[in-house]
Design a protein around this motif. Sequence first.
Motif, mmCIF file in Angstrom:
data_model
loop_
_atom_site.group_PDB
_atom_site.id
_atom_site.type_symbol
_atom_site.label_atom_id
_atom_site.label_comp_id
_atom_site.label_asym_id
_atom_site.label_seq_id
_atom_site.Cartn_x
_atom_site.Cartn_y
_atom_site.Cartn_z
ATOM 1 N N ARG A 1 -8.548 13.626 1.920
ATOM 2 C CA ARG A 1 -8.831 12.462 2.775
ATOM 3 C C ARG A 1 -8.682 11.163 1.980
ATOM 4 N NH1 ARG A 1 -14.616 13.504 5.405
ATOM 5 N NH2 ARG A 1 -14.211 11.391 6.262
ATOM 6 N N GLU B 1 -9.994 1.685 3.236
ATOM 7 C CA GLU B 1 -9.084 0.698 3.821
ATOM 8 C C GLU B 1 -9.545 -0.728 3.546
ATOM 9 O OE1 GLU B 1 -7.778 3.564 7.599
ATOM 10 O OE2 GLU B 1 -9.066 1.816 7.920
ATOM 11 N N ASN C 1 -4.838 10.666 1.263
ATOM 12 C CA ASN C 1 -4.102 10.281 2.476
ATOM 13 C C ASN C 1 -4.378 8.831 2.860
ATOM 14 O OD1 ASN C 1 -3.034 12.840 2.642
ATOM 15 N ND2 ASN C 1 -4.442 13.556 4.216
ATOM 16 N N THR C 2 -5.633 8.427 2.757
ATOM 17 C CA THR C 2 -5.986 7.054 3.114
ATOM 18 C C THR C 2 -5.387 6.060 2.129
ATOM 19 O OG1 THR C 2 -8.071 7.870 4.039
ATOM 20 C CG2 THR C 2 -7.884 5.501 3.700
ATOM 21 N N CYS C 3 -5.405 6.409 0.858
ATOM 22 C CA CYS C 3 -4.816 5.524 -0.149
ATOM 23 C C CYS C 3 -3.306 5.378 0.064
ATOM 24 C CB CYS C 3 -5.100 6.057 -1.554
ATOM 25 S SG CYS C 3 -6.809 5.790 -2.099
ATOM 26 N N GLU D 1 -12.835 6.765 5.085
ATOM 27 C CA GLU D 1 -11.490 6.225 5.306
ATOM 28 C C GLU D 1 -11.543 4.716 5.569
ATOM 29 O OE1 GLU D 1 -10.999 10.600 6.250
ATOM 30 O OE2 GLU D 1 -12.482 9.068 6.724
ATOM 31 N N THR D 2 -12.458 4.318 6.421
ATOM 32 C CA THR D 2 -12.597 2.897 6.742
ATOM 33 C C THR D 2 -12.984 2.105 5.499
ATOM 34 O OG1 THR D 2 -13.322 3.468 8.974
ATOM 35 C CG2 THR D 2 -13.761 1.229 8.241
ATOM 36 N N LYS E 1 -1.757 5.641 2.864
ATOM 37 C CA LYS E 1 -1.599 4.858 4.088
ATOM 38 C C LYS E 1 -1.761 3.359 3.833
ATOM 39 C CE LYS E 1 -4.026 4.077 8.476
ATOM 40 N NZ LYS E 1 -5.196 4.499 9.290
ATOM 41 N N SER F 1 -4.790 6.366 -5.479
ATOM 42 C CA SER F 1 -6.003 7.170 -5.271
ATOM 43 C C SER F 1 -6.889 7.228 -6.515
ATOM 44 C CB SER F 1 -5.633 8.592 -4.831
ATOM 45 O OG SER F 1 -4.837 9.230 -5.804
#
Length: 238
Positions: A14, A210, A17-19, A206-207, A21, A26
């Motif tokens: 997770r 971001e 993937n967020t990094c 995730e938020t 995006k 990461s």
Amino acid sequence: MKDILSNLSTVKRRITNTCEKTGRNSSDVKLLLATKTVAADKIEIALAQGETLIGENKVQELKEKFETLQTIPHQTHFIGHLQSNKIKEVLKYVDCIQSVDRISLVNKLQKRLDFEDKTIDVFIQVNTSYENSKFGIEPKKALDFALKLKAYERINIKGLMTIGLFSADNEKVRNCFRMLKNIQYQMLDKGIPSQELSMGMSGDLETAIEEGSTMIRVGTAIFGKRHYPDSYYWNETK
């Protein structure tokens, strides 16, 4: 053991993937294992996978787990509300306190550190959700508090910490993290060392990433649901 390893892998995925995006590396996002109520043998499993950060909320748990974990290389952060009368005990076991939020606590912490001839890393806790149930300094007072804190030679400011709003409205949660990032900008502009942003947990990591988090605090998503109410962690009166 298999569950912990699988869950840990999922959380790391997770993060990655967020990094990807958001165009972040990461490796710039640290994972802190929120180990409140988690038995030492379970924590050992995660540390054996190369994790190096754990966070505890209560002094009694720090004491109970210390002997088992002391031979495994790691750092321990205190992430719960710190009562002044627990400073002496907490300093025996932790490398960093993430919940500094009032001058009265700072004065007593400085006094104890003087006595022990030690220094301690800290994060300033900010109540970005404005909830009475949460600790932390008011956002509008954070910069002034940090400027005062900078003068204490035994206390090293490393960053800011917040707990996002417990809400299904993701934008309201995001606003909490965005607010902390803006406070960080203000502090860096004033020369206050606050590179770390400790924000984001199992449900909102995730938020948080971001919005610039450099450290997420994850417990449930790795060790499973706890059998304790929230009041167990935040039951001290202000």
